[in-house]
Design an enzyme around this catalytic site. Sequence first.
Site, mmCIF file in Angstrom:
data_model
loop_
_atom_site.group_PDB
_atom_site.id
_atom_site.type_symbol
_atom_site.label_atom_id
_atom_site.label_comp_id
_atom_site.label_asym_id
_atom_site.label_seq_id
_atom_site.Cartn_x
_atom_site.Cartn_y
_atom_site.Cartn_z
ATOM 1 N NE ARG A 57 -25.895 -14.246 -1.247
ATOM 2 C CZ ARG A 57 -26.927 -13.810 -0.537
ATOM 3 N NH1 ARG A 57 -26.870 -12.633 0.066
ATOM 4 N NH2 ARG A 57 -28.024 -14.535 -0.434
ATOM 5 C CB ALA A 58 -25.532 -7.072 -1.691
ATOM 6 C CG ASP A 113 -8.700 7.047 4.091
ATOM 7 O OD1 ASP A 113 -9.833 7.548 4.009
ATOM 8 O OD2 ASP A 113 -7.664 7.670 4.363
ATOM 9 N N GLY A 114 -7.696 4.440 1.153
ATOM 10 C CA GLY A 114 -6.870 4.496 -0.053
ATOM 11 C C GLY A 114 -7.699 4.168 -1.278
ATOM 12 C CB ALA A 167 -8.812 -4.694 29.107
ATOM 13 C CG HIS A 180 -2.345 -10.671 9.176
ATOM 14 N ND1 HIS A 180 -1.125 -10.227 9.628
ATOM 15 C CD2 HIS A 180 -2.697 -9.843 8.177
ATOM 16 C CE1 HIS A 180 -0.757 -9.183 8.910
ATOM 17 N NE2 HIS A 180 -1.692 -8.936 8.021
ATOM 18 C CG ASP A 223 -9.698 3.349 9.607
ATOM 19 O OD1 ASP A 223 -10.486 2.805 8.813
ATOM 20 O OD2 ASP A 223 -8.471 3.313 9.473
ATOM 21 C CG MET A 259 -4.650 -6.024 13.273
ATOM 22 S SD MET A 259 -5.235 -6.648 11.700
ATOM 23 C CE MET A 259 -3.800 -7.577 11.179
ATOM 24 N NE ARG A 299 -0.300 -0.710 10.059
ATOM 25 C CZ ARG A 299 -0.555 -1.059 8.805
ATOM 26 N NH1 ARG A 299 -0.611 -0.151 7.866
ATOM 27 N NH2 ARG A 299 -0.762 -2.313 8.496
ATOM 28 C CD GLN A 355 -6.373 -8.437 15.798
ATOM 29 O OE1 GLN A 355 -6.879 -7.468 16.334
ATOM 30 N NE2 GLN A 355 -5.069 -8.536 15.590
ATOM 31 N NE ARG A 356 -6.633 -6.509 7.762
ATOM 32 C CZ ARG A 356 -5.611 -6.129 7.000
ATOM 33 N NH1 ARG A 356 -5.195 -6.916 6.039
ATOM 34 N NH2 ARG A 356 -5.051 -4.980 7.189
ATOM 35 C CG ASP A 358 -8.091 -0.803 10.953
ATOM 36 O OD1 ASP A 358 -7.960 -1.712 11.795
ATOM 37 O OD2 ASP A 358 -7.239 -0.537 10.088
ATOM 38 N NE ARG A 398 -2.003 -3.011 1.544
ATOM 39 C CZ ARG A 398 -3.027 -2.649 2.317
ATOM 40 N NH1 ARG A 398 -3.705 -1.557 2.058
ATOM 41 N NH2 ARG A 398 -3.360 -3.373 3.364
ATOM 42 N N GLY A 421 -6.918 -3.385 2.222
ATOM 43 C CA GLY A 421 -6.992 -4.443 3.246
ATOM 44 C C GLY A 421 -8.280 -5.231 3.117
ATOM 45 C CB THR A 453 -11.388 -1.160 6.744
ATOM 46 O OG1 THR A 453 -10.415 -1.165 7.791
ATOM 47 C CG2 THR A 453 -12.275 0.052 6.934
HETATM 48 P P1 ADP Z 1 -7.235 0.760 1.852
HETATM 49 O O1 ADP Z 1 -8.224 0.947 0.745
HETATM 50 O O2 ADP Z 1 -7.547 -0.442 2.683
HETATM 51 O O3 ADP Z 1 -7.021 2.032 2.644
HETATM 52 P P2 ADP Z 1 -4.672 1.235 0.476
HETATM 53 O O4 ADP Z 1 -4.379 2.508 1.195
HETATM 54 O O5 ADP Z 1 -3.551 0.301 0.222
HETATM 55 O O6 ADP Z 1 -5.828 0.378 1.185
HETATM 56 O O7 ADP Z 1 -5.299 1.636 -0.939
HETATM 57 C C1 ADP Z 1 -5.688 0.655 -1.850
HETATM 58 C C2 ADP Z 1 -5.280 1.050 -3.249
HETATM 59 O O8 ADP Z 1 -5.941 2.250 -3.642
HETATM 60 C C3 ADP Z 1 -3.803 1.378 -3.436
HETATM 61 O O9 ADP Z 1 -2.990 0.236 -3.538
HETATM 62 C C4 ADP Z 1 -3.830 2.169 -4.729
HETATM 63 O O10 ADP Z 1 -3.915 1.327 -5.846
HETATM 64 C C5 ADP Z 1 -5.138 2.945 -4.588
HETATM 65 N N1 ADP Z 1 -4.850 4.297 -4.105
HETATM 66 C C6 ADP Z 1 -4.594 4.691 -2.854
HETATM 67 N N2 ADP Z 1 -4.308 6.007 -2.798
HETATM 68 C C7 ADP Z 1 -4.376 6.459 -4.062
HETATM 69 C C8 ADP Z 1 -4.161 7.739 -4.700
HETATM 70 N N3 ADP Z 1 -3.820 8.815 -3.994
HETATM 71 N N4 ADP Z 1 -4.326 7.809 -6.029
HETATM 72 C C9 ADP Z 1 -4.679 6.734 -6.756
HETATM 73 N N5 ADP Z 1 -4.881 5.514 -6.234
HETATM 74 C C10 ADP Z 1 -4.733 5.369 -4.913
#
Ligand code: ADP
Length: 331
Positions: free
Chosen positions: A28-29, A110-111, A194, A260, A137, A177, A179, A262-263, A135, A79, A18, A133
Amino acid sequence: MSNRVREIKRIGVFTSGGDAPGMNAAIRAVVRTSLYNNKEVTGIYHGYQGMIDNTVFDMKSDSVSSIIQQGGTILKTARCMEFKTVEGRAKAYENLKNAGIDALVAIGGDGTFTGAELFSREHDIPVMCIPGTIDNDLNGTDLTIGYDTANNTVIEAIDKIRDTAASHNRIFFVEVMGRDSGCIALNAGIAGGAEAILLPEKDTAIDELIELLSDAAGRNKSSMIVIIAEGDKNGGASNVAKRVNEKFDNFDIKVSILGHLQRGGSPSSADRVLATRMGYTAVNELLKGNTRSTIGIRGSEIVTTPLEEALSKKEIKLNEDLVEIAKIMTI
Ligand code: ADP
């Protein structure tokens, strides 16, 4: 094995997952701190997808001129399902090696961190992560890049909604936003005054909400705003509004889903400074030999946490003091 710090010549930087306002300030940094230390920098477009597709370019100081005030990310984000496969990651590594990239700075959530940790272990390439992000989180930091800007955007919208709500005796259900995280909702609820806040981390029954709103109406409130995080278990603002309307029909009920917007937007001063500090630290940590860690802020201090530790913790980060304060402020 020698304890000597492995020499890094070229750092690759990318944004992934995201997008969030302030990511550009972090890019930049990273670029300028690397150049300051006589290291070369490669920008990778579209996150992990760009590693696989080899969409990379050499970055100089002027590649990041006049971007600190821009929302979004000049490196784009994506993604990428292919990166979740061993073959995809092997292809990505081959491309990085050919481009001479021997360390990475990943900006994302996180991903992105999960992918970076895995990739770094699998292919023995140093990596530092920067939390970006809206969020807020992620573990290992009190604040993520983009959260402050998103809060400011949300509060601006709520203030405007309040004006129209007060003119018509309306109840507005405003969806923000979040989730899994109620950070934006809680913050916006307090800052926007609120009457009720519905969070993914808490179970608020519709009957409880109606009682709260009835009490507020009894105190002659001319307008009411209920903030609902998109991940609230009652199923979002439209559902909540419908169920409240069935039992509470003396008010005109409206729904506003901020979505969106918010992003986007120019990052706040706080996000620009946070992102700059984090980008600077990410490069310095890599050059000191640190790897597989995330940059964070604790109080006013920039810290690092091993990715393994940050990713294994799943505790709820909601500030219970704020939940209590929010409740008291509605009386
Ligand atoms: P965010 O980083 O905002 O949490 P995503 O969860 O979509 O967003 O993760 C971003 C990208 O990181 C994914 O599209 C994927 O390419 C990679 N990714 C996420 N989880 C894994 C995983 N378990 N193994 C390898 N790559 C991952």
